[in-house]
Scaffold this motif. Structure first.
Motif, PDB file in Angstrom:
ATOM      1  N   LEU A  24       0.683  -0.921  -0.748  1.00 51.39           N
ATOM      2  CA  LEU A  24      -0.121   0.378   0.127  1.00 51.39           C
ATOM      3  C   LEU A  24       0.799   1.344   0.183  1.00 51.39           C
ATOM      4  N   ASP A  25       0.953   1.374  -1.338  1.00 56.62           N
ATOM      5  CA  ASP A  25       1.919   2.783  -1.991  1.00 56.62           C
ATOM      6  C   ASP A  25       3.191   2.585  -1.421  1.00 56.62           C
ATOM      7  N   GLU A  26       3.686   1.277  -1.802  1.00 59.88           N
ATOM      8  CA  GLU A  26       4.896   0.772  -1.766  1.00 59.88           C
ATOM      9  C   GLU A  26       4.960  -0.128  -0.594  1.00 59.88           C
ATOM     10  N   VAL A  27       4.345  -0.312   0.604  1.00 60.98           N
ATOM     11  CA  VAL A  27       4.557   0.217   1.833  1.00 60.98           C
ATOM     12  C   VAL A  27       4.072  -1.936   2.248  1.00 60.98           C
ATOM     13  N   PRO A  28       4.633  -2.117   3.218  1.00 56.66           N
ATOM     14  CA  PRO A  28       3.832  -3.927   3.044  1.00 56.66           C
ATOM     15  C   PRO A  28       2.291  -3.583   4.194  1.00 56.66           C
ATOM     16  N   LEU A  29       1.713  -4.042   3.541  1.00 61.52           N
ATOM     17  CA  LEU A  29       0.185  -3.655   4.588  1.00 61.52           C
ATOM     18  C   LEU A  29       0.666  -4.162   6.442  1.00 61.52           C
ATOM     19  N   LEU A  30       1.065  -4.854   6.718  1.00 65.07           N
ATOM     20  CA  LEU A  30       1.878  -5.587   7.761  1.00 65.07           C
ATOM     21  C   LEU A  30       2.691  -4.332   8.456  1.00 65.07           C
ATOM     22  N   SER A  31       3.312  -3.655   7.910  1.00 64.51           N
ATOM     23  CA  SER A  31       4.936  -2.618   8.611  1.00 64.51           C
ATOM     24  C   SER A  31       3.638  -1.282   9.650  1.00 64.51           C
ATOM     25  N   PHE A  32       2.266  -1.022   8.132  1.00 68.13           N
ATOM     26  CA  PHE A  32       1.857   0.068   9.033  1.00 68.13           C
ATOM     27  C   PHE A  32       0.952  -0.451  10.914  1.00 68.13           C
ATOM     28  N   SER A  33       0.368  -1.522  10.825  1.00 72.04           N
ATOM     29  CA  SER A  33       0.379  -2.139  12.105  1.00 72.04           C
ATOM     30  C   SER A  33       1.659  -1.902  12.976  1.00 72.04           C
ATOM     31  N   ILE A  34       2.586  -2.415  12.510  1.00 73.91           N
ATOM     32  CA  ILE A  34       3.750  -3.097  13.230  1.00 73.91           C
ATOM     33  C   ILE A  34       4.556  -1.461  13.759  1.00 73.91           C
ATOM     34  N   LEU A  35       4.374   0.231  12.809  1.00 71.62           N
ATOM     35  CA  LEU A  35       4.786   0.903  12.772  1.00 71.62           C
ATOM     36  C   LEU A  35       3.757   2.285  14.129  1.00 71.62           C
ATOM     37  N   PHE A  36       3.011   1.726  13.995  1.00 70.60           N
ATOM     38  CA  PHE A  36       2.079   2.189  14.969  1.00 70.60           C
ATOM     39  C   PHE A  36       2.057   1.451  16.594  1.00 70.60           C
ATOM     40  N   ALA A  37       2.114   0.275  17.212  1.00 71.75           N
ATOM     41  CA  ALA A  37       3.078   0.075  18.191  1.00 71.75           C
ATOM     42  C   ALA A  37       4.486   0.542  18.667  1.00 71.75           C
ATOM     43  N   GLN A  38       5.012   0.531  16.886  1.00 68.71           N
ATOM     44  CA  GLN A  38       6.102   1.344  18.209  1.00 68.71           C
ATOM     45  C   GLN A  38       6.348   2.796  17.979  1.00 68.71           C
ATOM     46  N   ALA A  39       5.036   3.710  17.538  1.00 68.09           N
ATOM     47  CA  ALA A  39       4.978   5.211  17.808  1.00 68.09           C
ATOM     48  C   ALA A  39       4.561   5.125  18.872  1.00 68.09           C
ATOM     49  N   ASN A  40       4.309   4.142  19.897  1.00 63.08           N
ATOM     50  CA  ASN A  40       3.113   4.375  21.427  1.00 63.08           C
ATOM     51  C   ASN A  40       4.508   3.756  21.866  1.00 63.08           C
ATOM     52  N   SER A  41       5.410   3.298  22.097  1.00 64.79           N
ATOM     53  CA  SER A  41       6.713   2.665  22.863  1.00 64.79           C
ATOM     54  C   SER A  41       6.510   3.107  24.283  1.00 64.79           C
ATOM     55  N   GLU A  42       5.905   4.161  24.187  1.00 64.89           N
ATOM     56  CA  GLU A  42       5.839   4.228  26.280  1.00 64.89           C
ATOM     57  C   GLU A  42       4.635   3.765  27.133  1.00 64.89           C
ATOM     58  N   LEU A  43       3.882   2.841  25.738  1.00 62.27           N
ATOM     59  CA  LEU A  43       3.046   2.108  26.933  1.00 62.27           C
ATOM     60  C   LEU A  43       2.822   0.649  26.581  1.00 62.27           C
ATOM     61  N   ILE A  44       3.743   0.195  25.329  1.00 62.72           N
ATOM     62  CA  ILE A  44       3.686  -1.331  24.406  1.00 62.72           C
ATOM     63  C   ILE A  44       5.056  -1.531  24.535  1.00 62.72           C
ATOM     64  N   ASP A  45       5.956  -2.766  25.272  1.00 55.97           N
ATOM     65  CA  ASP A  45       6.880  -3.286  25.924  1.00 55.97           C
ATOM     66  C   ASP A  45       7.495  -3.262  24.721  1.00 55.97           C
ATOM     67  N   GLU A  46       7.105  -4.330  23.734  1.00 56.82           N
ATOM     68  CA  GLU A  46       7.311  -5.278  22.486  1.00 56.82           C
ATOM     69  C   GLU A  46       6.171  -5.190  21.548  1.00 56.82           C
ATOM     70  N   VAL A  47       6.958  -5.468  20.518  1.00 62.26           N
ATOM     71  CA  VAL A  47       6.118  -5.620  18.914  1.00 62.26           C
ATOM     72  C   VAL A  47       6.504  -7.096  18.411  1.00 62.26           C
ATOM     73  N   TYR A  48       5.072  -8.822  18.636  1.00 61.98           N
ATOM     74  CA  TYR A  48       5.394  -9.722  17.735  1.00 61.98           C
ATOM     75  C   TYR A  48       4.525  -9.697  17.055  1.00 61.98           C
ATOM     76  N   VAL A  49       4.934 -10.044  16.332  1.00 61.48           N
ATOM     77  CA  VAL A  49       4.184 -10.887  14.624  1.00 61.48           C
ATOM     78  C   VAL A  49       3.970 -12.242  15.209  1.00 61.48           C
ATOM     79  N   SER A  50       2.902 -12.592  14.985  1.00 62.65           N
ATOM     80  CA  SER A  50       2.719 -14.419  14.301  1.00 62.65           C
ATOM     81  C   SER A  50       2.118 -14.435  13.359  1.00 62.65           C
TER      82      SER A  50
END
Length: 222
Positions: A24-50
């Motif tokens: 989507l706009d040359e970026v993998p769909l999955l990455s949007f959710s990863i980047l969203f989680a990383q942008a909230n690192s003050e709340l999220i300690d780790e980001v996992y993909v299953s």
């Protein structure tokens, strides 16, 4: 006790092959959710993909997520999402209190969505929280070739009918202990209402993807 984000992303989609990494706009769909989680690192300690897919795993790692390899027996078409979440919790060496479920097929979320929902989740001491949106359509059933209105009376204006809401899939927050009991949305879950153009997008077909792409370029890129 930690708060983690889990993004389930298996590779066996039938209707839209490899939908979780379509560009989507040359970026993998999955990455949007990863980047969203990383942008909230003050709340999220780790980001996992299953995932059960090598290409998805490669992209997840490239974007900085940790990957838990999903076994074949819980990667089928009819396997519930909670199975993947539970497997992650059982596979990692971390004391987890809260799980934030982000679906790769719901790529765009309001920037402050997690901050707003997590504040309510904590303040109200919720067991779980999920996002919903209001439906403005008139629903009915067809019985014996007759249309039977479900949420309105014939002739009633749309603005006068009792509101119904749908689970839009943008975000879920749940106690890890509940997930270990195979529950994502508890009976007392808090429904967080959100009016957002991407709340109507859940990518499962090429038509869904094309619509998401149109909305992205119209409302995000512009």
């Amino acid at each position: 006790m930690k708060t983690i984000a889990i993004i389930p992303a298996r590779g066996g989609s039938k209707r839209l092959p490899q939908k979780n990494i379509k560009l989507l706009d040359e970026v993998p769909l999955l990455s949007f959710s990863i980047l969203f989680a990383q942008a909230n690192s003050e709340l999220i300690d780790e980001v996992y993909v299953s995932t059960d897919d090598a290409e998805i795993k490669k992209i997840a790692l490239e974007y900085g997520a940790k990957v838990v390899d999903r076994p074949e027996q819980i990667s089928g078409d009819f396997e519930p999402t909670v199975s993947a979440l539970k497997h992650v919790l059982q596979s990692i060496d971390l004391e987890v209190e809260n799980v934030i479920l982000l679906q790769a097929t719901n790529p765009i979320r309001p920037e402050n969505l997690l901050k707003e929902t997590f504040e309510i989740y904590q303040k109200k001491k919720c067991n779980s929280l999920f996002t919903v949106s209001r439906n403005h359509k008139k629903f009915g059933k067809i019985i014996d070739q007759r249309f039977i209105p479900e949420n309105y009376k014939i002739g009633q204006r749309s603005q006068d009918i009792d509101p119904l809401y749908f689970e839009n899939g943008l975000l879920y927050i749940t106690k890890a202990a509940l997930i270990l009991e195979d529950i994502i949305i508890s009976e007392d879950a808090y429904p967080f209402e959100i009016d957002h153009i991407f709340a109507n997008v859940d990518i499962d077909t090429q038509e869904d993807f094309d619509y998401a792409k149109y909305l992205y370029h119209k409302h995000i890129k512009s």
